[in-house]
Design an enzyme around this catalytic site. Structure first.
Site, PDB file in Angstrom:
ATOM      1  N   HIS A   7       0.628  -1.192  -0.055  1.00 43.04           N
ATOM      2  CA  HIS A   7      -0.296  -0.092   0.174  1.00 43.04           C
ATOM      3  C   HIS A   7       0.906   1.451  -0.144  1.00 43.04           C
ATOM      4  CE1 HIS A   7       0.332  -0.626   4.059  1.00 43.04           C
ATOM      5  NE2 HIS A   7       0.503   0.371   4.283  1.00 43.04           N
ATOM      6  N   HIS A  79       4.068   7.261   3.301  1.00 39.32           N
ATOM      7  CA  HIS A  79       4.984   6.085   3.713  1.00 39.32           C
ATOM      8  C   HIS A  79       4.473   5.053   2.675  1.00 39.32           C
ATOM      9  CE1 HIS A  79       1.965   3.976   6.495  1.00 39.32           C
ATOM     10  NE2 HIS A  79       2.680   2.957   5.877  1.00 39.32           N
ATOM     11  N   GLU A 130       7.854   1.005   4.960  1.00 39.16           N
ATOM     12  CA  GLU A 130       7.260   0.352   5.784  1.00 39.16           C
ATOM     13  C   GLU A 130       7.872  -1.613   5.694  1.00 39.16           C
ATOM     14  OE1 GLU A 130       3.278  -1.505   7.949  1.00 39.16           O
ATOM     15  OE2 GLU A 130       3.662  -0.243   6.069  1.00 39.16           O
TER      16      GLU A 130
END
Length: 134
Positions: A7, A79, A130
């Site tokens: 994502h 992010h 991430e």
């Protein structure tokens, strides 16, 4: 080491309005808002055929998203998240190569119920990164 793009996360001041933009203007399928107290955010996921967009709204005064929005009042990309098969092996390899893992270096459970780690943006072209174990 990295797999699919899981994502792209966008910090927003008003989660309801941002969700409406994706749902009503773009016709996207959106999830219910979910509080993630351990991460200081409330999240909504926008489902796309090949990935997701994660909308992040601050939850509580110590939220890292609140700090991001102070610097970026209009919101913006916060992010990106990549999938990895083994988060511990990925962490150890990245540390060996000089990358910095944020926090205490131990995975936390993320919004999908899977272990996640964040990597210092200065080590990844200015982008908070991430990793999520699949």
């Amino acid at each position: 080491m990295i797999g699919r793009l899981n994502h792209v996360a966008i910090a927003v001041k008003d989660l309801e309005a941002a969700t409406a933009t994706y749902r009503d203007t773009l016709g996207a399928k959106v999830s219910q808002a979910t509080a993630q107290p351990d991460h200081g955010v409330t999240v909504v996921f926008i489902e796309l055929p090949n990935t997701k967009i994660e909308l992040l709204e601050p939850l509580g005064e110590g939220s890292p998203i609140a700090k991001f929005l102070e610097k970026n009042p209009a919101g913006g990309i916060h992010h990106i998240c990549y999938e990895v098969d083994d988060i511990i092996a990925a962490r150890d390899e990245l540390i060996q190569k000089g990358a910095r893992v944020l926090g205490d270096g131990e995975p936390k459970i993320g919004a999908h119920g899977k272990p996640v780690l964040f990597l210092h943006p200065k080590d990844f072209l200015g982008t908070l990164t991430e990793l999520e174990q699949v």
